[in-house]
Design a protein around this motif. Structure first.
Motif, PDB file in Angstrom:
ATOM      1  N   ARG A  47      37.386  43.444  39.934  1.00  0.00           N
ATOM      2  CA  ARG A  47      38.548  43.827  40.736  1.00  0.00           C
ATOM      3  C   ARG A  47      38.501  45.313  41.050  1.00  0.00           C
ATOM      4  O   ARG A  47      37.869  46.088  40.343  1.00  0.00           O
ATOM      5  CB  ARG A  47      39.817  43.523  39.938  1.00  0.00           C
ATOM      6  CG  ARG A  47      39.914  44.409  38.717  1.00  0.00           C
ATOM      7  CD  ARG A  47      41.072  44.131  37.829  1.00  0.00           C
ATOM      8  NE  ARG A  47      40.861  44.745  36.543  1.00  0.00           N
ATOM      9  CZ  ARG A  47      41.077  46.038  36.257  1.00  0.00           C
ATOM     10  NH1 ARG A  47      41.538  46.842  37.200  1.00  0.00           N
ATOM     11  NH2 ARG A  47      40.841  46.517  35.075  1.00  0.00           N
ATOM     12  N   ARG A  48      39.250  45.714  42.081  1.00  0.00           N
ATOM     13  CA  ARG A  48      39.414  47.135  42.348  1.00  0.00           C
ATOM     14  C   ARG A  48      40.399  47.693  41.311  1.00  0.00           C
ATOM     15  O   ARG A  48      41.165  46.952  40.705  1.00  0.00           O
ATOM     16  CB  ARG A  48      39.946  47.382  43.772  1.00  0.00           C
ATOM     17  CG  ARG A  48      39.196  46.678  44.851  1.00  0.00           C
ATOM     18  CD  ARG A  48      37.810  47.180  45.202  1.00  0.00           C
ATOM     19  NE  ARG A  48      37.157  48.147  44.368  1.00  0.00           N
ATOM     20  CZ  ARG A  48      35.908  48.044  43.940  1.00  0.00           C
ATOM     21  NH1 ARG A  48      35.182  46.996  44.211  1.00  0.00           N
ATOM     22  NH2 ARG A  48      35.370  48.978  43.239  1.00  0.00           N
ATOM     23  N   THR A  49      40.390  49.005  41.153  1.00  0.00           N
ATOM     24  CA  THR A  49      41.220  49.617  40.113  1.00  0.00           C
ATOM     25  C   THR A  49      42.712  49.592  40.443  1.00  0.00           C
ATOM     26  O   THR A  49      43.543  49.453  39.563  1.00  0.00           O
ATOM     27  CB  THR A  49      40.812  51.081  39.885  1.00  0.00           C
ATOM     28  OG1 THR A  49      41.012  51.785  41.121  1.00  0.00           O
ATOM     29  CG2 THR A  49      39.358  51.187  39.484  1.00  0.00           C
ATOM     30  N   HIS A  50      43.044  49.781  41.734  1.00  0.00           N
ATOM     31  CA  HIS A  50      44.449  49.874  42.137  1.00  0.00           C
ATOM     32  C   HIS A  50      44.741  48.850  43.233  1.00  0.00           C
ATOM     33  O   HIS A  50      43.828  48.388  43.905  1.00  0.00           O
ATOM     34  CB  HIS A  50      44.763  51.273  42.679  1.00  0.00           C
ATOM     35  CG  HIS A  50      44.686  52.347  41.641  1.00  0.00           C
ATOM     36  ND1 HIS A  50      43.488  52.856  41.198  1.00  0.00           N
ATOM     37  CD2 HIS A  50      45.653  53.001  40.949  1.00  0.00           C
ATOM     38  CE1 HIS A  50      43.730  53.788  40.273  1.00  0.00           C
ATOM     39  NE2 HIS A  50      45.032  53.900  40.102  1.00  0.00           N
ATOM     40  N   MET A 110      45.867  48.083  38.636  1.00  0.00           N
ATOM     41  CA  MET A 110      45.828  46.635  38.443  1.00  0.00           C
ATOM     42  C   MET A 110      45.109  46.344  37.125  1.00  0.00           C
ATOM     43  O   MET A 110      44.511  47.240  36.535  1.00  0.00           O
ATOM     44  CB  MET A 110      45.061  45.972  39.591  1.00  0.00           C
ATOM     45  CG  MET A 110      45.825  45.992  40.886  1.00  0.00           C
ATOM     46  SD  MET A 110      47.223  44.842  40.817  1.00  0.00           S
ATOM     47  CE  MET A 110      48.478  45.741  41.697  1.00  0.00           C
ATOM     48  N   THR A 111      45.141  45.099  36.701  1.00  0.00           N
ATOM     49  CA  THR A 111      44.380  44.754  35.514  1.00  0.00           C
ATOM     50  C   THR A 111      43.678  43.413  35.732  1.00  0.00           C
ATOM     51  O   THR A 111      43.996  42.694  36.681  1.00  0.00           O
ATOM     52  CB  THR A 111      45.275  44.762  34.255  1.00  0.00           C
ATOM     53  OG1 THR A 111      44.451  44.653  33.107  1.00  0.00           O
ATOM     54  CG2 THR A 111      46.274  43.629  34.252  1.00  0.00           C
TER      55      THR A 111
END
Lengths: 254, 345
Positions: B261-264, B241-242
């Motif tokens: 945010r979380r990475t994925h 994700m970004t």
């Protein structure tokens, strides 16, 4: 050294994820083949990084490439990625070895709150669940979501269990969980609707260490059952930073 | 003399944040960092720091603190009615403060997050290249804890420049968090727009969304018309994700992923917020109305370049004239002239 598989050429898709990230899509399934491609490409791009690329992050079947558009143009990023595409099909040296980590897990009721639920769901004994779970390796496709959290694959169909109807407010770190077709081990205490079947005394995320993260992309995990007495003994060693997870280097047949 | 600030009231959620911990998402570390990069960069510019130095990020209600040394600070972002020893301070300006001074913030008048920079920066060892605090990941100052009553923040005493002239941001550039069109958020479509029905894509751009109560450093939940995916496309195989990804989970209500945010993630992303507009998202409060406006990737890139050029423009900041300081803050003048004196002789 790599061999290019011509048939697979130009099958990758490049999607713009906003103005500073490009998502390179390799395919549309979760498989060992995808994993190998993602891993090869990830290491290739990481070691051949160019100015303006912020970071490269792998997933099951994709690579996220974060870039600074003030330093490198989108076209240049894509050209750089395309130049490396062939590395996806690199054929490994036959002697290449990967890590297999032995993860102790205590399946006692005090830790494995939902072991009985999983067993009942499949109409087998708790012992059988443990047996099935522990008789094979689980591939860590990649790390993500939380620090050090592996995305494990390979859960036998015989253990696939739906999530809880009501998620728990918190599951402690070390929890070994099954949710649907997936399984995981937690590095951080977190709320979760997954079935908690046991707990490992080891820490996959230990902020006291210089590198707090234990696992890597491409590791294999093998769980083995321990008693609650053993759990306490290992916990104490972990607390004192004296415990070392058993690691074996095995041929990678993936 | 101790070069520290002592926190007497921590506010609601006050943490140190810089431009984030980039380069370690492959290990699962969230990027984190400041929610509002614009306010952070300006705060640093006003005191002569590097753009990316860690500042104090305060959420909705700010801190109360005592300075134990002389320092130069700047305050940007949401207006929390800051005051020094009871005298009101101006936002988007820098000030020289003295040992024993009491700095106090109140609740945000508009917007959500306020930044306080300090010349030289806060003296904490970076972890993986960043001083940002992550409460969830237990990283940063004080093992990842938010500030609490009695927290002590050490200040770096070595500074590169001794220019202590108070400055302020040019008025025309100061964002107005009240402004109606402020909440027009520019986005780039995708990367998974084709997962959604044609009607849903139209709905997304034509209707307004209300910021829900679930607003935090991880994401901004929106309420409004639910969006539908085509057939069984509700979940995708987890991808990276970004910051700015607008995820649409099963219920159909979008979530804008923010700094921590979380990475994925495994929900399809209908659009991604242009980097220049993430500060607007950072300053959203529950109940605010958002309208998404589609722009092209090229437009997003030129907006970023414009912003970058603006930061390089020397007329971005105005020097606050000493007479003005006299009018504004009588008890600071001595300190200011003292500095001038030292510099000249």
């Amino acid at each position: 050294m790599f061999v290019c598989n011509k048939e697979n050429k130009n099958v990758f898709k490049y999607l713009d994820a906003g103005d500073s990230c490009i998502l390179m899509i390799l395919g549309n399934d979760i498989s060992f083949k995808m994993h190998k491609m993602a891993k090869n490409l990830y290491y290739h791009y990481k070691t051949n990084i160019v100015n303006g690329i912020v970071e490269v992050v792998p997933a099951y079947r994709s690579i996220s490439v974060y870039y600074n558009p003030l330093e490198i143009s989108r076209i240049e990023v894509i050209e750089w990625l395309q130049k490396g595409e062939n590395y996806a099909f690199k054929i490994d040296n036959k002697n290449l070895k990967v890590r297999r980590l032995y993860i102790p897990v205590c399946f006692d009721e005090q830790f494995g709150f939902d072991l009985i639920r999983v067993a009942d769901y499949h109409n087998i004994s708790k012992q059988k669940v443990i047996e099935i779970l522990c008789e094979q390796d689980y591939l860590n496709y990649f790390i993500g979501f939380m620090p050090g959290k592996p995305y494990l694959g390979g859960l036998p169909e015989a253990l696939e269990t739906p999530r809880l109807d009501v998620p728990r407010n918190s599951l402690p770190s070390g929890s070994v969980v099954i949710y649907g077709k997936q399984m995981a081990i937690f590095g951080i205490e977190q709320p979760s609707g997954a079935n908690c079947i046991g707990r490992s005394p080891i820490l996959i995320y230990d902020t006291r260490k210089e590198d707090p993260i234990l696992l890597q992309m491409g590791d294999f995990l093998r769980f083995y059952p321990i008693s609650s007495a053993e759990f306490i003994r290992i916990s104490k060693k972990v607390e004192a930073m004296e415990y070392h997870v058993r690691i074996e280097y095995v041929r990678c047949d993936v | 003399m101790m070069h520290v600030i002592t926190i007497t009231d921590p506010g609601i959620l006050s943490t140190l944040q810089d431009l984030g911990r980039w380069g370690y998402q492959h290990k699962g570390y969230s990027v984190g960092g400041a929610m509002d990069h614009f306010a952070l960069k300006v705060a640093n510019m006003l005191v002569g720091n590097d753009f990316g130095e860690a500042c104090l990020e305060m959420t909705f209600k700010g801190i109360e603190a005592i300075f134990r040394c002389k320092a130069m600070i700047a305050i940007t972002g949401a207006d929390m009615r800051p005051s020094l020893n009871g005298e009101p301070l101006e936002m988007w300006s820098s000030y020289v403060v003295d040992s024993g001074d009491i700095l106090k913030f109140q609740a945000a008048q508009s917007g959500m997050r306020t930044y306080m920079s300090i010349k030289g920066g806060f003296d904490f060892k970076p972890f993986l290249g960043s001083k940002s605090t992550s409460v969830q990941e237990k990283l940063g100052s004080d093992m990842g804890q938010a500030l609490h009553k009695g927290s002590v923040l050490p200040i770096v005493t070595y500074v590169r420049t001794y220019d202590n002239t108070p400055k302020r941001l040019r008025r025309s550039i100061i964002p107005d968090y009240y402004q109606k069109n402020y909440k027009r958020i520019r986005v780039i479509g995708g990367p998974f727009e084709d997962y959604f029905t044609h009607e849903s894509i139209q709905t997304f751009y034509k209707t307004e969304y209300t910021v829900g109560h679930g607003v935090n450093r991880v994401g901004c939940r929106l309420e409004g018309q639910p969006l539908k995916t085509k057939g069984e496309a509700g979940r995708l195989i987890s991808v990276g994700m970004t910051t700015g990804s607008i995820q649409v989970p099963g219920r159909g209500l979008p979530i804008i992923l923010c700094a921590e945010r979380r990475t994925h993630g495994g929900y399809p992303v209908i659009a991604t917020v242009a980097s220049v507009d993430m500060p607007k998202v950072a300053q959203c409060r529950p109940g605010d109305i958002i309208k998404f406006v589609r722009i092209t990737l090229e437009e997003a890139h030129s907006l970023l370049k414009e912003q970058e050029n603006m930061f390089k423009d020397s007329s971005l900041m105005e020097v606050i004239e000493p007479e003005e300081i006299l009018m504004r803050l009588p008890d600071m003048v001595d300190c200011y002239y003292h500095k001038l004196f030292n510099e000249f002789f």
